[in-house]
Scaffold this active site. Structure first.
Site, PDB file in Angstrom:
ATOM      1  CB  CYS A   8      -0.999  -0.017   1.160  1.00 28.87           C
ATOM      2  SG  CYS A   8      -0.314   0.231   2.804  1.00 28.87           S
ATOM      3  NE  ARG A  14      -4.563   1.718   1.666  1.00 28.91           N
ATOM      4  CZ  ARG A  14      -4.406   2.402   0.547  1.00 28.91           C
ATOM      5  NH1 ARG A  14      -5.318   2.351  -0.396  1.00 28.91           N
ATOM      6  NH2 ARG A  14      -3.321   3.140   0.361  1.00 28.91           N
ATOM      7  CG  ASP A 113      -4.472   5.515   2.783  1.00 34.31           C
ATOM      8  OD1 ASP A 113      -4.592   4.956   3.904  1.00 34.31           O
ATOM      9  OD2 ASP A 113      -3.426   6.085   2.420  1.00 34.31           O
TER      10      ASP A 113
END
Length: 146
Positions: A8, A14, A113
């Site tokens: 990520c 994440r 996000d």
């Protein structure tokens, strides 16, 4: 497929959650995570840690790492959270073409996000990550049994 790399941006929200889920579902495989712009050395976000604890997965020991050439070379499959991360991987590491996929790509969606966002955003992102993890665990298990 023995080596799974999950990517990520900062490697604190994440990808650590995805790493925890995938590692729990794929024992005996090397599941790791990194960031394209990692907050190197930072622990996983407190909300991410709390949500994973609620699922019985401990990511407290996680520390953010920057993606590297070596990680990409070792990985059999690389899972990213967004289309633009997939493009960035192909630009930085052209040899990864063919082994970089979106975590929730089966739904054609980017995983948003949740960094510095409310818990509800983390929960929504985690729900997409869980769906993606189920899909990828099934694909990896099937590919490994051939």
């Amino acid at each position: 497929m023995r080596n799974i790399l999950i990517v990520c941006t900062g490697n604190i929200c994440r990808s650590p959650m995805a790493e925890g889920l995938m590692a729990a579902a794929l024992p005996g495989r090397d599941v790791s995570s990194a960031g394209l712009g990692a907050l190197i050395g930072y622990p996983a976000d407190p909300v991410a840690k709390e949500l994973m604890r609620e699922k019985g997965i401990d990511i407290d020991a996680h520390r953010a790492r920057q993606i590297s050439l070596d990680m990409c070379q070792r990985a059999d499959v690389i899972l990213v959270m967004e289309r633009n991360q997939r493009r960035a991987m192909h630009e930085r590491y052209p040899f990864t073409n063919g082994k970089v996929f979106q975590m929730a790509g089966q739904n054609g969606q980017d995983v948003p996000d949740p960094y510095r966002r409310p818990r509800e955003v983390f929960q929504a992102s985690l729900a997409q990550i869980e769906a993606g993890a189920r899909h990828w665990v099934q694909r990896i298990t099937k590919a490994s049994s051939r």
